[in-house]
Design a protein around this motif. Sequence first.
Motif, mmCIF file in Angstrom:
data_model
loop_
_atom_site.group_PDB
_atom_site.id
_atom_site.type_symbol
_atom_site.label_atom_id
_atom_site.label_comp_id
_atom_site.label_asym_id
_atom_site.label_seq_id
_atom_site.Cartn_x
_atom_site.Cartn_y
_atom_site.Cartn_z
ATOM 1 N N UNK A 23 1.677 -6.409 -21.767
ATOM 2 C CA UNK A 23 1.568 -5.618 -20.547
ATOM 3 C C UNK A 23 1.128 -6.497 -19.401
ATOM 4 N N UNK A 24 1.276 -5.983 -18.169
ATOM 5 C CA UNK A 24 0.884 -6.747 -16.980
ATOM 6 C C UNK A 24 0.368 -5.790 -15.919
ATOM 7 N N UNK A 25 -0.783 -6.196 -15.339
ATOM 8 C CA UNK A 25 -1.365 -5.442 -14.227
ATOM 9 C C UNK A 25 -1.025 -6.222 -12.961
ATOM 10 N N UNK A 45 -6.894 -0.588 -15.576
ATOM 11 C CA UNK A 45 -6.704 -0.227 -14.156
ATOM 12 C C UNK A 45 -7.647 0.897 -13.764
ATOM 13 N N UNK A 46 -7.754 1.909 -14.618
ATOM 14 C CA UNK A 46 -8.626 3.040 -14.296
ATOM 15 C C UNK A 46 -10.082 2.583 -14.248
ATOM 16 N N UNK A 47 -10.482 1.745 -15.208
ATOM 17 C CA UNK A 47 -11.867 1.248 -15.208
ATOM 18 C C UNK A 47 -12.126 0.420 -13.946
ATOM 19 N N UNK A 48 -11.152 -0.447 -13.603
ATOM 20 C CA UNK A 48 -11.321 -1.318 -12.429
ATOM 21 C C UNK A 48 -11.450 -0.501 -11.141
ATOM 22 N N UNK A 83 -8.160 -7.410 -9.431
ATOM 23 C CA UNK A 83 -7.620 -8.428 -10.333
ATOM 24 C C UNK A 83 -8.742 -9.120 -11.107
ATOM 25 N N UNK A 84 -9.807 -9.485 -10.409
ATOM 26 C CA UNK A 84 -10.939 -10.140 -11.087
ATOM 27 C C UNK A 84 -11.582 -9.215 -12.115
ATOM 28 N N UNK A 85 -11.740 -7.956 -11.749
ATOM 29 C CA UNK A 85 -12.321 -6.991 -12.695
ATOM 30 C C UNK A 85 -11.462 -6.905 -13.950
ATOM 31 N N UNK A 86 -10.126 -6.862 -13.772
ATOM 32 C CA UNK A 86 -9.226 -6.770 -14.929
ATOM 33 C C UNK A 86 -9.263 -8.044 -15.765
ATOM 34 N N UNK A 87 -9.376 -9.207 -15.101
ATOM 35 C CA UNK A 87 -9.466 -10.478 -15.847
ATOM 36 C C UNK A 87 -10.729 -10.510 -16.707
ATOM 37 N N UNK A 103 -1.280 -11.061 -10.745
ATOM 38 C CA UNK A 103 -0.756 -10.449 -11.968
ATOM 39 C C UNK A 103 -1.693 -10.846 -13.109
ATOM 40 N N UNK A 104 -2.072 -9.864 -13.920
ATOM 41 C CA UNK A 104 -3.014 -10.092 -15.022
ATOM 42 C C UNK A 104 -2.357 -9.601 -16.309
ATOM 43 N N UNK A 105 -2.059 -10.544 -17.206
ATOM 44 C CA UNK A 105 -1.380 -10.180 -18.457
ATOM 45 C C UNK A 105 -2.388 -9.623 -19.455
#
Length: 385
Positions: free
Chosen positions: A189-191, A61-64, A199-203, A48-50
């Motif tokens: 928000x949370x992914x 999310x779309x970019x990741x 998850x790493x990309x979003x972080x 989970x990525x806040x």
Amino acid sequence: MIRLTIPDIDEEDIAAVNAVLRSGFLVQGKYVAAFEDAVASYVGIRHAVAVSNCTAALHLSLIALGIGEGDAVAVSAYSWPATANVVELVGAVPKFVDIDKETYNLDPQALEQVLLENDVKAVLAVHAFGNPADMRRILALTQAMNVPVVEDAACALGSRLHNRFAGTWGAIGCFSFHPRKAITTGEGGMIVTDDSKVADACRALRNHGQDPNAAQSDFLFPGFNMRMTDFQGALGVSQMKKIEQHVTERRIRAAHYGDLLRGTNVQVPAIHDDPRHNYQSYVILLPSRAAERRDRIIVGLRKRGIETTIGTYNIASTSFYSKKYGADRASYPITDEIAARALTLPLHEQLSTSGQDYVVRCLLRLLHESADLPPEERVSEPLNP
Ligand SMILES: *Cc1c(COP(=O)(O)O)cnc(C)c1O
């Protein structure tokens, strides 16, 4: 005033925020991490990525997933505009999909058509008002074509389908903690995902592109600052303790509205054990012939001390999308009909049974009064809650 919603902030929430404010450590830190753990373990997912809000969650999310310039993304036509806006913001092209008449969610048959006609790179499936979309049928279509699904679960924390939480079905799920949603951190928000690369990309994306795993600080690409503050993280941890109770309380009130409106010409959302709808918003459909009076009904209810709203749109017919894509209203007939008839009634934990009785009494009275009289003249007697 019977408010549409009242965020449930108790003394424990306030103490949790105060403690962080007094600590002097305000930006993303251990409380954000604890909030991420709480959400991940509650919904049963690895990561989970806040982030700062759910729009940011959808955008990242779309970019990741590598969605970019010119890519087609299938999107539910009936949603808050953010769902389609993030597609535009990455340079991709939204392909709107009509909805199901009963659930207000993506109609799998309409999705199949869009998938056949376009080289779709991702699907954005919304759980409208917290009601889980038919993920089994959606995934059966997309998995065959290897198309990832991002769940816009902004409203759906705590909702479940076949004993699995909304937000955990697709490649990525996104939750919102806006005050109108199931739990709140003010904005937030949370992914959620099981994919550690995503998850790493979003972080990294939420934090200037900084490598989340490097021992020595390094920057992998130009990222955003879409972090959540640590006092919001602390509020999130405190709010998460109440999520199940929230869902239960909301479902009790949804059932009571259903009882009160049974046998009337108002269509109500169904109550099921499975899917378990969290009723983040309780949205009724006015009879078709009353749809054109909806604004006057909203004003009439406000005069009686009741706050109601519309809140969700046929995105394809808003001015930006209709100008850019010339969306033909006839292309999304169900979305159009639902968008014209929908009305959100007050629903929150402080709403009493007698408050609900009053809301329904006023609504039915306004519906049955003559359509020709101006609203001021139709209020013949002051009604008290
Ligand atoms: C609320 C909402 C959003 C946006 O969430 P924010 O946290 O306000 O950015 C996106 N999609 C849907 C369906 C929503 O209801």
